[in-house]
Design a protein around this motif. Structure first.
Motif, PDB file in Angstrom:
ATOM      1  N   SER A 215       0.827  -1.211   0.000  1.00 19.06           N
ATOM      2  CA  SER A 215       0.000   0.000   0.000  1.00 19.06           C
ATOM      3  C   SER A 215       0.859   1.258   0.000  1.00 19.06           C
ATOM      4  O   SER A 215       0.569   2.220  -0.713  1.00 19.06           O
ATOM      5  CB  SER A 215      -0.914   0.025   1.221  1.00 19.06           C
ATOM      6  N   VAL A 216       1.910   1.245   0.828  1.00 18.15           N
ATOM      7  CA  VAL A 216       2.820   2.393   0.880  1.00 18.15           C
ATOM      8  C   VAL A 216       3.488   2.585  -0.486  1.00 18.15           C
ATOM      9  O   VAL A 216       3.505   3.688  -1.042  1.00 18.15           O
ATOM     10  CB  VAL A 216       3.884   2.209   1.995  1.00 18.15           C
TER      11      VAL A 216
ATOM     12  N   ASN B  74       0.715   3.530  -3.230  1.00 17.62           N
ATOM     13  CA  ASN B  74       0.208   4.909  -3.152  1.00 17.62           C
ATOM     14  C   ASN B  74       1.248   5.936  -3.584  1.00 17.62           C
ATOM     15  O   ASN B  74       0.953   6.853  -4.340  1.00 17.62           O
ATOM     16  CB  ASN B  74      -0.264   5.223  -1.726  1.00 17.62           C
ATOM     17  N   LEU B  75       2.485   5.771  -3.107  1.00 22.54           N
ATOM     18  CA  LEU B  75       3.517   6.762  -3.410  1.00 22.54           C
ATOM     19  C   LEU B  75       4.038   6.649  -4.840  1.00 22.54           C
ATOM     20  O   LEU B  75       4.229   7.654  -5.522  1.00 22.54           O
ATOM     21  CB  LEU B  75       4.692   6.618  -2.430  1.00 22.54           C
TER      22      LEU B  75
ATOM     23  N   LEU C 163       5.552  11.698   6.672  1.00 17.02           N
ATOM     24  CA  LEU C 163       5.938  10.466   5.971  1.00 17.02           C
ATOM     25  C   LEU C 163       7.235   9.904   6.541  1.00 17.02           C
ATOM     26  O   LEU C 163       7.355   8.697   6.773  1.00 17.02           O
ATOM     27  CB  LEU C 163       6.129  10.734   4.477  1.00 17.02           C
TER      28      LEU C 163
ATOM     29  N   THR D  62      -1.198   7.023   2.132  1.00 20.23           N
ATOM     30  CA  THR D  62       0.034   6.416   2.664  1.00 20.23           C
ATOM     31  C   THR D  62       0.144   6.671   4.158  1.00 20.23           C
ATOM     32  O   THR D  62       0.439   5.760   4.938  1.00 20.23           O
ATOM     33  CB  THR D  62       1.272   7.005   1.956  1.00 20.23           C
TER      34      THR D  62
END
Length: 361
Positions: free
Chosen positions: A105-106, A109-110, A142, A289
């Motif tokens: 996911s991190v 998303n990024l 972040l 994120t």
């Protein structure tokens, strides 16, 4: 304009057909015990189709509420799908898949969402602008959420037993959740509008929401409930599908679960970028994120305390290195408050390199 609306309309019809076919087939397949690979494909298609409804509903709410609340709503309901999938995976004892899906996911998303938004938006508009203040504010969070909160448990857990590692994970999780809630209070209450900037392009174009506020909320709720049912069936297919295709738990979590689970915000961020609404697109990518790292992951650690197997907030070295690299690359690209198609392509290239690595692990 007419062509664009026709294109969106035809895509929406495709998603409606996918949902109308996919959801009943999921019910029939689960009752008749169809093969895991067939169920995996049907469930994945159904979740992507349902995510499109969630994306359209949150877009309607974003028009009414403004970019920050719109981005937050989009991230929340997009991550609700992943949270639901992860809870069922925790129940099944698939700790590795859950941690890998959080990593995915991190990265997704990024690098994937951010990259596609910048790339496709940049093909249409040569330079796209977004709030520099929001970008720098999110950069600090972040670094804290991924680098500080994920690296510390990894280092300390090396000399701890399982019980102490869980205790450390629970302590860090509570701090992360409290800081995330404080961050929302800062952005939406105490400093709401303090750093607002005028954008003539967005101010000049008044847009009507597709659905009313009430209809959008009802669709979000119904779609989320159906996704919960489909997700449970999807999780049961992971082990067999992994064996048949030779996919590791890590690859299933990092790539497959993350892409399927985050389909709603992936679609929404790209649509916003194509409409030159970069503040919302960036808010979805970064906000989602942060929500994964500071809210979803800690909540899953706390939920796992009531499960047969507890989940520590300890990632593998490859997962950690990938997430830290993604954070610093995204910060460097986004901190100037401008984007173009080449920056998007750079983020996508990084995602592909990491994807190949996780596939071959």
């Amino acid at each position: 304009m007419l062509k664009k609306n026709m294109g969106e309309g035809s895509m929406n019809r495709i998603f409606i057909i996918m949902a109308l076919i996919g959801v009943p087939l999921t019910v029939i397949g689960s009752l008749m015990h169809w093969p895991s690979v067939v169920m995996f494909i049907i469930c994945s298609i159904s979740i992507v189709a349902l995510s499109s409804f969630m994306g359209r509903a949150t877009e309607s709410l974003a028009i009414v509420s403004g970019p920050r609340i719109g981005g937050l709503l989009n991230a929340t309901f997009g991550n609700a799908v992943e949270l639901i999938i992860s809870i069922f995976a925790l129940q099944a004892g698939l700790i590795g898949v859950v941690l890998a899906s959080l990593t995915g996911s991190v990265l997704g998303n990024l690098l994937l969402v951010g990259g596609l938004s910048f790339f496709l938006g940049g093909l249409k508009f040569k330079r796209q602008k977004f709030s520099v203040h929001d970008a720098s504010h999110n950069s600090g969070l972040l670094i804290f959420a991924v680098v500080v909160a994920f690296v510390i448990p990894e280092i300390f857990a090396m000399t701890m037993n399982d019980t102490k590692t869980i205790q450390l994970s629970v302590g860090i999780s509570i701090i992360l959740i409290l800081l995330y809630l404080a961050g929302l209070f800062f952005k939406l209450v105490t400093h709401r509008g303090v750093y607002a900037h005028a954008d003539p392009e967005t101010e000049s174009s008044h847009e009507e929401p597709e659905w009313s506020k009430r209809k959008a909320l009802i669709i979000l709720l119904v779609a989320t409930l159906i996704v919960a049912y489909v997700s449970e069936n999807l999780v049961h297919t992971f082990e067999e599908v992994g064996e048949q295709f030779g996919w590791s738990e890590l690859f299933i979590g990092v790539i497959i679960v993350a892409i399927v689970g985050n389909a709603a915000e992936h679609a929404s961020a790209i649509i916003m970028a194509m409409k030159n609404k970069m503040d919302i697109a960036v808010e979805i990518a970064i906000g989602s994120t942060l929500q994964i790292a500071m809210f979803v992951a800690p909540v899953l650690v706390l939920i796992s305390l009531f499960m047969p197997v507890q989940m520590p907030l300890v990632f593998t070295i490859s997962e950690l290195v990938a997430m830290i690299t993604a954070v610093f690359l995204a910060i460097n690209v986004m901190n100037d408050g401008e984007s173009n198609w080449f920056e998007g392509l750079t983020l996508l290239a990084a995602y592909l390199i990491m994807g190949i690595g996780f596939y071959l692990l």
